[in-house]
Design a protein around this motif. Structure first.
Motif, PDB file in Angstrom:
ATOM      1  N   SER A 192       0.831  -1.207   0.000  1.00 54.85           N
ATOM      2  CA  SER A 192       0.000   0.000   0.000  1.00 54.85           C
ATOM      3  C   SER A 192       0.865   1.257   0.000  1.00 54.85           C
ATOM      4  O   SER A 192       0.523   2.245  -0.659  1.00 54.85           O
ATOM      5  N   ALA A 193       1.988   1.232   0.680  1.00 58.69           N
ATOM      6  CA  ALA A 193       2.907   2.388   0.646  1.00 58.69           C
ATOM      7  C   ALA A 193       3.446   2.608  -0.761  1.00 58.69           C
ATOM      8  O   ALA A 193       3.532   3.750  -1.237  1.00 58.69           O
ATOM      9  N   LYS A 194       3.794   1.528  -1.444  1.00 57.49           N
ATOM     10  CA  LYS A 194       4.275   1.653  -2.829  1.00 57.49           C
ATOM     11  C   LYS A 194       3.167   2.178  -3.740  1.00 57.49           C
ATOM     12  O   LYS A 194       3.437   2.937  -4.662  1.00 57.49           O
ATOM     13  N   ALA A 195       1.930   1.764  -3.490  1.00 62.09           N
ATOM     14  CA  ALA A 195       0.814   2.248  -4.309  1.00 62.09           C
ATOM     15  C   ALA A 195       0.667   3.757  -4.207  1.00 62.09           C
ATOM     16  O   ALA A 195       0.493   4.435  -5.226  1.00 62.09           O
ATOM     17  N   LEU A 201       9.291  -5.000  -3.514  1.00 64.37           N
ATOM     18  CA  LEU A 201       8.685  -6.242  -3.979  1.00 64.37           C
ATOM     19  C   LEU A 201       9.626  -7.426  -3.781  1.00 64.37           C
ATOM     20  O   LEU A 201       9.169  -8.562  -3.632  1.00 64.37           O
ATOM     21  N   GLY A 202      10.919  -7.185  -3.758  1.00 63.37           N
ATOM     22  CA  GLY A 202      11.862  -8.255  -3.430  1.00 63.37           C
ATOM     23  C   GLY A 202      11.645  -8.747  -2.014  1.00 63.37           C
ATOM     24  O   GLY A 202      11.666  -9.949  -1.744  1.00 63.37           O
ATOM     25  N   MET A 203      11.406  -7.808  -1.104  1.00 62.81           N
ATOM     26  CA  MET A 203      11.118  -8.180   0.280  1.00 62.81           C
ATOM     27  C   MET A 203       9.789  -8.936   0.359  1.00 62.81           C
ATOM     28  O   MET A 203       9.685  -9.948   1.048  1.00 62.81           O
ATOM     29  N   PRO A 252       4.432  -2.892 -11.554  1.00 61.82           N
ATOM     30  CA  PRO A 252       5.357  -3.333 -10.514  1.00 61.82           C
ATOM     31  C   PRO A 252       6.026  -4.635 -10.942  1.00 61.82           C
ATOM     32  O   PRO A 252       5.428  -5.458 -11.626  1.00 61.82           O
ATOM     33  N   LYS A 253       7.286  -4.808 -10.555  1.00 61.78           N
ATOM     34  CA  LYS A 253       7.968  -6.061 -10.831  1.00 61.78           C
ATOM     35  C   LYS A 253       8.924  -6.373  -9.694  1.00 61.78           C
ATOM     36  O   LYS A 253       9.455  -5.479  -9.044  1.00 61.78           O
TER      37      LYS A 253
END
Length: 129
Positions: A37-40, A93-95, A78-79
């Protein structure tokens, strides 16, 4: 629908923590929702004025699945990238993929949905990315 603000991220995290309360996966689910949600709100129209994101949490005895759908507006989907530990960006996203058994990114012209699935059985035999 959650407002695309830091307060909305906090509300999504609290809501997620309350849903699978008895699950041993609750802490990981909360962390993943916080990150997604933070990335969004940071990287998409979800963080713009009047922006929002959508959160879905599904819980069973063996699986917790969390999905965050943003408002789109980003040039790329996102990837999952496994960045160097010293990198200041790009590790989110790696985490998420390190915590989750499976991460699915669904990209449309209007939005992006990232779903992370956590399997209770994976705790016993290790995680797969």
């Amino acid at each position: 629908m959650t407002p695309g603000t830091p307060e909305g991220v906090s509300r999504a995290r609290r809501w997620t923590r309350d849903i699978p309360r008895a699950s041993p996966l609750a802490d990981d689910a909360e962390l993943i929702v916080s990150e997604l949600s933070a990335k969004a709100i940071l990287h998409t129209a979800s963080g713009w004025e009047y922006g929002s994101f959508h959160l879905a949490v599904a819980v069973s005895g063996q699986v917790v699945a969390v999905s965050v759908t943003d408002d789109g507006g980003a040039a790329t989907a996102p990837k999952v990238e496994h960045q160097d530990q010293e990198a200041e960006q790009g590790r989110g996203l790696g985490m998420v993929s390190a915590l989750a058994h499976r991460v699915i990114v669904h990209d449309t012209d209007q939005d992006h949905t990232v779903t992370a699935e956590l399997y209770a059985d994976a705790r016993q035999g290790g995680r797969r990315c």
